[in-house]
Design a protein around this motif. Structure first.
Motif, PDB file in Angstrom:
ATOM      1  N   GLY A  43     -29.195-118.085  43.668  1.00 44.38           N
ATOM      2  CA  GLY A  43     -27.794-118.092  43.274  1.00 44.38           C
ATOM      3  C   GLY A  43     -27.640-117.800  41.801  1.00 44.38           C
ATOM      4  O   GLY A  43     -26.903-118.482  41.088  1.00 44.38           O
ATOM      5  N   CYS A  44     -28.291-116.743  41.332  1.00 41.92           N
ATOM      6  CA  CYS A  44     -28.412-116.491  39.892  1.00 41.92           C
ATOM      7  C   CYS A  44     -27.143-115.955  39.256  1.00 41.92           C
ATOM      8  O   CYS A  44     -26.996-116.013  38.029  1.00 41.92           O
ATOM      9  CB  CYS A  44     -29.552-115.518  39.645  1.00 41.92           C
ATOM     10  SG  CYS A  44     -29.288-113.877  40.352  1.00 41.92           S
ATOM     11  N   GLY A  45     -26.206-115.392  40.032  1.00 42.46           N
ATOM     12  CA  GLY A  45     -24.993-114.838  39.444  1.00 42.46           C
ATOM     13  C   GLY A  45     -25.323-113.778  38.407  1.00 42.46           C
ATOM     14  O   GLY A  45     -26.221-112.943  38.598  1.00 42.46           O
ATOM     15  N   PRO A  46     -24.635-113.778  37.255  1.00 39.08           N
ATOM     16  CA  PRO A  46     -24.873-112.758  36.234  1.00 39.08           C
ATOM     17  C   PRO A  46     -26.165-112.944  35.455  1.00 39.08           C
ATOM     18  O   PRO A  46     -26.464-112.154  34.559  1.00 39.08           O
ATOM     19  CB  PRO A  46     -23.652-112.887  35.319  1.00 39.08           C
ATOM     20  CG  PRO A  46     -23.211-114.304  35.478  1.00 39.08           C
ATOM     21  CD  PRO A  46     -23.492-114.655  36.913  1.00 39.08           C
ATOM     22  N   GLY A  71     -44.908-114.963  33.254  1.00 38.33           N
ATOM     23  CA  GLY A  71     -44.786-115.214  34.682  1.00 38.33           C
ATOM     24  C   GLY A  71     -43.737-114.318  35.335  1.00 38.33           C
ATOM     25  O   GLY A  71     -42.817-113.819  34.679  1.00 38.33           O
ATOM     26  N   ARG A  72     -43.871-114.136  36.631  1.00 36.35           N
ATOM     27  CA  ARG A  72     -42.919-113.328  37.399  1.00 36.35           C
ATOM     28  C   ARG A  72     -41.660-114.142  37.644  1.00 36.35           C
ATOM     29  O   ARG A  72     -41.732-115.306  38.051  1.00 36.35           O
ATOM     30  CB  ARG A  72     -43.537-112.921  38.732  1.00 36.35           C
ATOM     31  CG  ARG A  72     -42.559-112.245  39.696  1.00 36.35           C
ATOM     32  CD  ARG A  72     -43.235-111.908  41.012  1.00 36.35           C
ATOM     33  NE  ARG A  72     -42.283-111.392  41.979  1.00 36.35           N
ATOM     34  CZ  ARG A  72     -42.001-111.958  43.151  1.00 36.35           C
ATOM     35  NH1 ARG A  72     -42.621-113.085  43.510  1.00 36.35           N
ATOM     36  NH2 ARG A  72     -41.117-111.424  43.970  1.00 36.35           N
ATOM     37  N   VAL A  73     -40.494-113.527  37.437  1.00 39.08           N
ATOM     38  CA  VAL A  73     -39.213-114.197  37.676  1.00 39.08           C
ATOM     39  C   VAL A  73     -38.353-113.300  38.551  1.00 39.08           C
ATOM     40  O   VAL A  73     -38.202-112.102  38.281  1.00 39.08           O
ATOM     41  CB  VAL A  73     -38.486-114.514  36.353  1.00 39.08           C
ATOM     42  CG1 VAL A  73     -37.109-115.102  36.636  1.00 39.08           C
ATOM     43  CG2 VAL A  73     -39.320-115.487  35.520  1.00 39.08           C
ATOM     44  N   ARG A  74     -37.786-113.897  39.571  1.00 35.85           N
ATOM     45  CA  ARG A  74     -36.897-113.184  40.495  1.00 35.85           C
ATOM     46  C   ARG A  74     -35.602-113.966  40.619  1.00 35.85           C
ATOM     47  O   ARG A  74     -35.614-115.185  40.829  1.00 35.85           O
ATOM     48  CB  ARG A  74     -37.560-113.046  41.869  1.00 35.85           C
ATOM     49  CG  ARG A  74     -36.765-112.253  42.905  1.00 35.85           C
ATOM     50  CD  ARG A  74     -37.631-112.014  44.144  1.00 35.85           C
ATOM     51  NE  ARG A  74     -36.988-111.152  45.107  1.00 35.85           N
ATOM     52  CZ  ARG A  74     -36.454-111.558  46.268  1.00 35.85           C
ATOM     53  NH1 ARG A  74     -36.514-112.854  46.600  1.00 35.85           N
ATOM     54  NH2 ARG A  74     -35.885-110.712  47.091  1.00 35.85           N
ATOM     55  N   GLY A  75     -34.471-113.292  40.468  1.00 28.83           N
ATOM     56  CA  GLY A  75     -33.166-113.907  40.654  1.00 28.83           C
ATOM     57  C   GLY A  75     -32.491-113.314  41.872  1.00 28.83           C
ATOM     58  O   GLY A  75     -32.520-112.091  42.065  1.00 28.83           O
ATOM     59  N   ILE A  76     -31.886-114.157  42.688  1.00 31.70           N
ATOM     60  CA  ILE A  76     -31.232-113.664  43.899  1.00 31.70           C
ATOM     61  C   ILE A  76     -29.809-114.198  43.994  1.00 31.70           C
ATOM     62  O   ILE A  76     -29.482-115.264  43.478  1.00 31.70           O
ATOM     63  CB  ILE A  76     -32.012-114.053  45.171  1.00 31.70           C
ATOM     64  CG1 ILE A  76     -32.044-115.584  45.362  1.00 31.70           C
ATOM     65  CG2 ILE A  76     -33.419-113.479  45.142  1.00 31.70           C
ATOM     66  CD1 ILE A  76     -32.498-116.017  46.739  1.00 31.70           C
ATOM     67  N   ASP A  77     -28.968-113.420  44.668  1.00 29.80           N
ATOM     68  CA  ASP A  77     -27.614-113.849  44.970  1.00 29.80           C
ATOM     69  C   ASP A  77     -27.225-113.268  46.321  1.00 29.80           C
ATOM     70  O   ASP A  77     -27.925-112.397  46.856  1.00 29.80           O
ATOM     71  CB  ASP A  77     -26.634-113.415  43.878  1.00 29.80           C
ATOM     72  CG  ASP A  77     -25.507-114.426  43.676  1.00 29.80           C
ATOM     73  OD1 ASP A  77     -24.805-114.723  44.672  1.00 29.80           O
ATOM     74  OD2 ASP A  77     -25.336-114.924  42.554  1.00 29.80           O
ATOM     75  N   ASP A  84     -35.045-107.008  30.845  1.00 27.96           N
ATOM     76  CA  ASP A  84     -36.200-107.762  30.346  1.00 27.96           C
ATOM     77  C   ASP A  84     -37.304-107.932  31.386  1.00 27.96           C
ATOM     78  O   ASP A  84     -38.185-108.770  31.239  1.00 27.96           O
ATOM     79  CB  ASP A  84     -35.748-109.131  29.834  1.00 27.96           C
ATOM     80  CG  ASP A  84     -35.051-109.961  30.904  1.00 27.96           C
ATOM     81  OD1 ASP A  84     -34.876-109.449  32.029  1.00 27.96           O
ATOM     82  OD2 ASP A  84     -34.670-111.110  30.619  1.00 27.96           O
ATOM     83  N   GLY A  85     -37.229-107.144  32.456  1.00 24.76           N
ATOM     84  CA  GLY A  85     -38.281-107.201  33.462  1.00 24.76           C
ATOM     85  C   GLY A  85     -38.052-108.187  34.579  1.00 24.76           C
ATOM     86  O   GLY A  85     -38.852-108.266  35.521  1.00 24.76           O
ATOM     87  N   VAL A  86     -36.977-108.956  34.518  1.00 21.36           N
ATOM     88  CA  VAL A  86     -36.653-109.875  35.614  1.00 21.36           C
ATOM     89  C   VAL A  86     -36.172-109.061  36.814  1.00 21.36           C
ATOM     90  O   VAL A  86     -35.396-108.115  36.675  1.00 21.36           O
ATOM     91  CB  VAL A  86     -35.570-110.880  35.188  1.00 21.36           C
ATOM     92  CG1 VAL A  86     -35.174-111.763  36.363  1.00 21.36           C
ATOM     93  CG2 VAL A  86     -36.063-111.734  34.030  1.00 21.36           C
ATOM     94  N   GLU A  87     -36.656-109.426  37.989  1.00 24.62           N
ATOM     95  CA  GLU A  87     -36.247-108.761  39.223  1.00 24.62           C
ATOM     96  C   GLU A  87     -35.006-109.450  39.774  1.00 24.62           C
ATOM     97  O   GLU A  87     -34.964-110.686  39.874  1.00 24.62           O
ATOM     98  CB  GLU A  87     -37.376-108.827  40.258  1.00 24.62           C
ATOM     99  CG  GLU A  87     -37.003-108.284  41.625  1.00 24.62           C
ATOM    100  CD  GLU A  87     -38.027-108.609  42.693  1.00 24.62           C
ATOM    101  OE1 GLU A  87     -37.724-108.385  43.879  1.00 24.62           O
ATOM    102  OE2 GLU A  87     -39.114-109.113  42.357  1.00 24.62           O
ATOM    103  N   PHE A  88     -33.992-108.673  40.152  1.00 29.17           N
ATOM    104  CA  PHE A  88     -32.795-109.223  40.767  1.00 29.17           C
ATOM    105  C   PHE A  88     -32.556-108.536  42.108  1.00 29.17           C
ATOM    106  O   PHE A  88     -32.686-107.301  42.207  1.00 29.17           O
ATOM    107  CB  PHE A  88     -31.579-109.035  39.861  1.00 29.17           C
ATOM    108  CG  PHE A  88     -31.614-109.892  38.629  1.00 29.17           C
ATOM    109  CD1 PHE A  88     -31.244-111.225  38.673  1.00 29.17           C
ATOM    110  CD2 PHE A  88     -32.052-109.360  37.413  1.00 29.17           C
ATOM    111  CE1 PHE A  88     -31.296-112.021  37.539  1.00 29.17           C
ATOM    112  CE2 PHE A  88     -32.097-110.146  36.270  1.00 29.17           C
ATOM    113  CZ  PHE A  88     -31.725-111.478  36.339  1.00 29.17           C
TER     114      PHE A  88
END
Length: 261
Positions: A43-46, A60-66, A80-84
């Motif tokens: 639930g990462c939103g913006p 570390g690997r970071v993934r944001g989902i919504d 910045d390399g974060v996966e969404f």
């Protein structure tokens, strides 16, 4: 499972989300963060919290989902390399044991089955990892001075949320939900947001004065016969009056959990 996000993604909602950081919204988790951890932000939103979390766990690997694409366009802009990605908390695309940290801020309160969501978050957490969740507790909101229009606003919001099979008083239930989801080691805590300076009153009151008129909440309230447009205008005026009052004070409590299997 299909849920309705009570607030929707109007800019009056996203402006609130953009203000969130680890410091003001995930301080209870911060001591556990270290470089090299893999992290999922549900639930990462913006993506404001997501990017802050990513800086603390890099490389570390970071993934944001919504649940929808719209806010993710803004989240990806940081580059910045974060996966969404769009994903479903009831059936995450990740395999078992994918993350050291699974984080959800103000998410469980909007779900019809928060226990199922926590089970799925537990599935993708590695042994020794942590599931971190923080949610508001609307029934515990309090403010000064009293205004019947804000009482009406709170009752209406809770009615709309309950109509979506969601639980706006989630904060007090997090411990119970985590136990029901099978977690055996849970650290509960609480923290608050307080709006009492001219600047924070103007920001918070202005957000809600607009949100009660223009966000998905307004449309749902009118469509379901819970309020008229005139009622919403009255609540909006109540928010603006509160924000302009030099004595205005608003307290918003949150429940928090750090849960391990």
């Amino acid at each position: 499972m299909s849920d309705t996000y009570t607030h929707g993604h109007h800019d009056s909602v996203l402006r609130s989300h953009r203000n969130r950081t680890v410091e003001n919204s995930a301080a209870y988790l911060a001591p556990l963060l270290r470089p090299g951890l893999d992290l999922l932000d549900v639930g990462c939103g913006p993506g404001t919290i997501t990017h802050d979390l990513a800086a603390r766990v890099a490389p570390g690997r970071v993934r944001g989902i919504d649940i929808v694409e719209a806010p993710l366009v803004e989240a990806r802009a940081a580059g910045d390399g974060v996966e969404f990605a769009v994903d479903d908390v009831y059936g995450l695309a990740d395999p078992d044991d994918s993350y050291d940290v699974v984080h959800a801020h103000q998410v469980l309160q909007h779900l019809s089955d928060p226990v199922a969501a926590l089970r799925e978050m537990r599935r993708v957490a590695r042994p020794g990892g942590v599931v971190a969740a923080r949610d508001a507790d609307y029934a515990a909101f309090t403010w000064f001075p009293h205004d019947d229009r804000l009482d009406a606003w709170l009752a209406l919001y809770r009615g709309v949320a309950h109509g979506n099979r969601a639980e706006p008083d989630a904060g007090r239930r997090l411990l119970s939900w985590a136990r029901a989801a099978g977690f055996t080691e849970i650290t509960p805590s609480a923290s608050v947001w307080c709006y009492a300076t001219p600047e924070t009153r103007a920001w918070w009151g202005g957000l809600w004065a607009e949100r009660i008129l223009s966000s998905s909440i307004a449309g749902q309230a009118v469509e379901r016969g819970l309020a008229t447009r005139a009622d919403l205008e009255d609540m909006s005026a109540g928010w603006r009056a509160w924000a302009a009052n030099d004595d205005g004070w608003f307290l918003l409590p949150h429940g928090e959990i750090l849960a391990r299997a």
